[in-house]
Design an enzyme around this catalytic site. Sequence first.
Site, PDB file in Angstrom:
ATOM      1  N   ASN A  87       0.828  -1.212   0.000  1.00  0.00           N
ATOM      2  CA  ASN A  87       0.000   0.000   0.000  1.00  0.00           C
ATOM      3  C   ASN A  87       0.861   1.261   0.000  1.00  0.00           C
ATOM      4  O   ASN A  87       0.608   2.197  -0.767  1.00  0.00           O
ATOM      5  CB  ASN A  87      -0.906  -0.017   1.228  1.00  0.00           C
ATOM      6  CG  ASN A  87      -2.352   0.224   0.899  1.00  0.00           C
ATOM      7  OD1 ASN A  87      -2.739   0.326  -0.247  1.00  0.00           O
ATOM      8  ND2 ASN A  87      -3.160   0.293   1.924  1.00  0.00           N
ATOM      9  N   ASP A 122      -6.418  -6.012   5.639  1.00  0.00           N
ATOM     10  CA  ASP A 122      -5.969  -7.119   4.788  1.00  0.00           C
ATOM     11  C   ASP A 122      -6.244  -8.463   5.453  1.00  0.00           C
ATOM     12  O   ASP A 122      -5.609  -9.464   5.145  1.00  0.00           O
ATOM     13  CB  ASP A 122      -4.481  -6.976   4.473  1.00  0.00           C
ATOM     14  CG  ASP A 122      -3.600  -7.103   5.705  1.00  0.00           C
ATOM     15  OD1 ASP A 122      -4.037  -6.664   6.791  1.00  0.00           O
ATOM     16  OD2 ASP A 122      -2.484  -7.636   5.583  1.00  0.00           O
TER      17      ASP A 122
END
Length: 177
Positions: A87, A122
């Site tokens: 990310n 996640d």
Amino acid sequence: LRVFHRAVIGVSVALIVSLFVMFILSNRNAHSEKKKLEYLSNHDSLTELKNRRAFEKIYDNYLVNKLTTSLRGALIFFDIDYFKQINDGFGHATGDRVLQEFANISKEVFADNGTVFRFGGDEFILLIQHLESREKIECQLNELRRRLKELNFLVDKNGKVFYVHFSAGIVELTEQM
């Protein structure tokens, strides 16, 4: 005068029919909106998987049913490895793609025996309500790893790629639980 009365009655009937039709249509819209809100409250908007709220309801129901039956199930907890680095290093759009791909592939791999939920960030959970064997789960986890390895996330014009890996923990839900 008679024509006037008929006209008033005709307009009144048309008005009543119009109000009735509007009432039916507004109820249909309200029902449709209610279904949409219910879907949104139980699904993750990015991955379209069921969310933590849905998991809690389904899992609670599973536990209640487990008391009266001898269901043997399992929970598998997934965490995408190095997701923060993905990310931060490649951008949130790439991170979102990773989450979506993981969700789609895991949903396909486990479609025949479980429900995949996005728990948050996640983290994902698979609930298997009727566990056939731990070996089958292991095979499916290997299939998920293989399918994820086939995904090349192209990061830049120079051909730099990264692969998605995950960690998983399995908890069998036996009769003693």
